[in-house]
Scaffold this active site. Sequence first.
Site, mmCIF file in Angstrom:
data_model
loop_
_atom_site.group_PDB
_atom_site.id
_atom_site.type_symbol
_atom_site.label_atom_id
_atom_site.label_comp_id
_atom_site.label_asym_id
_atom_site.label_seq_id
_atom_site.Cartn_x
_atom_site.Cartn_y
_atom_site.Cartn_z
ATOM 1 N N HIS A 12 0.857 -1.192 0.000
ATOM 2 C CA HIS A 12 0.000 0.000 0.000
ATOM 3 C C HIS A 12 0.888 1.235 0.000
ATOM 4 O O HIS A 12 1.943 1.249 0.626
ATOM 5 C CB HIS A 12 -0.900 0.015 1.254
ATOM 6 N N ASP A 39 -7.802 -5.364 -0.089
ATOM 7 C CA ASP A 39 -8.275 -6.221 -1.183
ATOM 8 C C ASP A 39 -7.921 -7.679 -0.990
ATOM 9 O O ASP A 39 -8.343 -8.530 -1.774
ATOM 10 C CB ASP A 39 -7.667 -5.720 -2.501
HETATM 11 C C1 SDX Z 1 -6.198 -0.035 -2.925
HETATM 12 O O1 SDX Z 1 -4.475 4.526 -2.049
HETATM 13 C C2 SDX Z 1 -5.410 3.872 -1.422
HETATM 14 O O2 SDX Z 1 -5.839 4.222 -0.340
HETATM 15 C C3 SDX Z 1 -5.983 2.692 -2.185
HETATM 16 C C4 SDX Z 1 -6.985 1.825 -1.422
HETATM 17 C C5 SDX Z 1 -8.260 2.571 -1.165
HETATM 18 O O3 SDX Z 1 -8.970 2.198 -0.219
HETATM 19 O O4 SDX Z 1 -8.622 3.472 -1.966
HETATM 20 O O5 SDX Z 1 -6.421 1.428 -0.181
HETATM 21 C C6 SDX Z 1 -7.368 0.582 -2.218
HETATM 22 O O6 SDX Z 1 -5.977 0.294 -4.054
HETATM 23 C C7 SDX Z 1 -5.318 -0.984 -2.168
HETATM 24 C C8 SDX Z 1 -4.058 -1.444 -3.010
HETATM 25 C C9 SDX Z 1 -4.527 -2.569 -3.952
HETATM 26 N N1 SDX Z 1 -3.500 -2.894 -4.920
HETATM 27 C C10 SDX Z 1 -2.851 -4.099 -4.891
HETATM 28 O O7 SDX Z 1 -3.000 -4.923 -3.994
HETATM 29 C C11 SDX Z 1 -1.937 -4.342 -6.078
HETATM 30 C C12 SDX Z 1 -0.575 -4.868 -5.590
HETATM 31 N N2 SDX Z 1 0.076 -3.779 -4.844
HETATM 32 C C13 SDX Z 1 1.004 -2.964 -5.595
HETATM 33 O O8 SDX Z 1 0.756 -2.790 -6.934
HETATM 34 C C14 SDX Z 1 1.506 -1.760 -4.792
HETATM 35 O O9 SDX Z 1 1.835 -2.211 -3.543
HETATM 36 C C15 SDX Z 1 0.618 -0.538 -4.671
HETATM 37 C C16 SDX Z 1 0.160 -0.047 -6.004
HETATM 38 C C17 SDX Z 1 -0.569 -0.831 -3.826
HETATM 39 C C18 SDX Z 1 1.440 0.568 -3.997
HETATM 40 O O10 SDX Z 1 2.449 0.901 -4.855
HETATM 41 P P1 SDX Z 1 3.548 2.045 -4.486
HETATM 42 O O11 SDX Z 1 3.263 2.667 -3.184
HETATM 43 O O12 SDX Z 1 3.699 2.930 -5.668
HETATM 44 O O13 SDX Z 1 4.831 1.174 -4.250
HETATM 45 P P2 SDX Z 1 5.825 0.748 -5.398
HETATM 46 O O14 SDX Z 1 5.049 0.220 -6.579
HETATM 47 O O15 SDX Z 1 6.780 1.857 -5.615
HETATM 48 O O16 SDX Z 1 6.559 -0.489 -4.725
HETATM 49 C C19 SDX Z 1 7.581 -0.281 -3.786
HETATM 50 C C20 SDX Z 1 8.439 -1.528 -3.856
HETATM 51 C C21 SDX Z 1 8.818 -1.873 -5.309
HETATM 52 O O17 SDX Z 1 10.069 -2.542 -5.264
HETATM 53 P P3 SDX Z 1 11.418 -1.649 -5.662
HETATM 54 O O18 SDX Z 1 11.166 -1.078 -7.039
HETATM 55 O O19 SDX Z 1 11.515 -0.592 -4.576
HETATM 56 O O20 SDX Z 1 12.498 -2.683 -5.614
HETATM 57 O O21 SDX Z 1 7.699 -2.655 -3.381
HETATM 58 C C22 SDX Z 1 7.505 -3.591 -4.436
HETATM 59 C C23 SDX Z 1 7.778 -2.863 -5.740
HETATM 60 O O22 SDX Z 1 8.257 -3.761 -6.729
HETATM 61 N N3 SDX Z 1 6.117 -4.007 -4.363
HETATM 62 C C24 SDX Z 1 5.689 -5.271 -4.483
HETATM 63 C C25 SDX Z 1 4.295 -5.201 -4.307
HETATM 64 N N4 SDX Z 1 3.935 -3.921 -4.087
HETATM 65 C C26 SDX Z 1 5.056 -3.186 -4.131
HETATM 66 N N5 SDX Z 1 6.346 -6.434 -4.704
HETATM 67 C C27 SDX Z 1 5.568 -7.564 -4.768
HETATM 68 N N6 SDX Z 1 4.221 -7.571 -4.605
HETATM 69 C C28 SDX Z 1 3.560 -6.410 -4.367
HETATM 70 N N7 SDX Z 1 2.222 -6.413 -4.197
#
Ligand code: SDX
Length: 431
Positions: A308, A366
Amino acid sequence: MTETKKSATLSLDGKTYELPIFSPTAGPDVLDIRKLYAQAGVFTYDPGFTSTASCDSTITYIDGNEGILLHRGYPIDQLASKSHYLEVCYLLLYGELPTATQLEDFETRVTRHTMVHEQMHNFFRGFRRDAHPMATLVGVVGAMSAFYHDSTDISDPWQREVAAIRLIAKLPTIAAMAYKYSIGQPFVYPRNDLDYAANFLHMCFSVPAEDYNVNPILSRAMDRIFTLHADHEQNASTSTVRLASSSGANPFACIAAGIACLWGPAHGGANQACLEMLKEIGSVDRIPEFIARAKDKNDPFRLMGFGHRVYKNTDPRAKVLKQSADEVLELLGVEDNPLLQVAKELERTALNDPYFIEKKLFPNVDFYSGIILEAMGFPTSMFTPIFALSRTVGWISQWKEMIADPQNKIGRPRQLYLGETARDYVDIEKR
Ligand code: SDX
């Protein structure tokens, strides 16, 4: 917000600029950079808005480090256990918990707006039966501005109020119609003798051929899912609604824009993607393979339902949903549901893996919602429409707050331009 006497000093090209600091009632201070470009001729740069406060708000507060979520100051776990969705809707819309009389009046107003214009039934007929219900939802909600002209003038507080009630009341009906249309069953009209959650379940699962009695435990679980998804500060879809509203677009068009943004798998589409991921994993012994893929930089695979942007140790909503999942599946006699076993083992494995610990990745809202919704009989394609109908009150509450803000102006970000500088046109024979 309170302007502090504090300010930040920016030194640039031999000049210094004072940036006023505003302090919130909770959370980080903010640097006021509204005059920065005019004074210093520079933009700030923040793709993804990781360090940007886009507005001020009094609706929802999140503390990502402490795993705190407050709606008008009330903790989400207390609202989930002691309140119910329409009372939370009232709280989000008007700022205070309602008295018994206010709640009864509000629930009556919502109940009496749950039917949609009969001609909207024809609108559905234009979609293919196999259209994703989110595609139908975006289209039909946007089309509401073609049916409810008398609540599209955003300068009229009464029309804003009517539009808010209509959206909260009609989204479950439209979502249920999208589901019925996708499975070739007849639309089911809302019933005023059922509460909000029971009405939605009835519109989704009843058929004309026999009576359908809503299980009170399931409608309570449904209501809790609505409550847990109601609002969440300035997330991507809420920010979309605010930006669309800043141009003066009508509320139905703005909510349709929010639905479109929510659909993405990184946002509200994650509940569908998460359940599909759990099905792909299939069994506990395949979890290590998927954990390895999630950690592999060369593999675009991510653990859906994990991570998140704001929460950095726990999503308080996931904790409540995990408990609800146990209750619902036990009630349905499927507590040994293989997907739930995979989910629990995946959570345990990930939370003990250094990669996920270091990157502060853990189950979000989720992760467990899909397991409950599937156990209740919904197809995965209905998970995000259910998120959308739940979040409509949050979008419309933030919309009302923004429209009423005298500082409200059209949102118009700038950019770091990296393209070609000016060059003359080249005739085709010279290329
Ligand atoms: C919702 O914003 C809100 O409040 C949203 C929400 C709401 O109520 O409105 O809470 C609802 O959207 C919840 C989130 C649902 N999405 C997912 O579950 C999809 C999987 N999660 C990711 O795509 C990600 O964690 C996000 C999109 C939720 C957050 O992304 P960020 O904050 O932009 O973080 P990032 O993509 O920059 O990741 C940081 C690091 C990265 O590694 P590095 O590049 O630093 O090496 O963490 C890794 C990412 O690769 N990473 C993951 C991961 N999420 C982040 N690695 C594996 N699995 C994951 N799920």
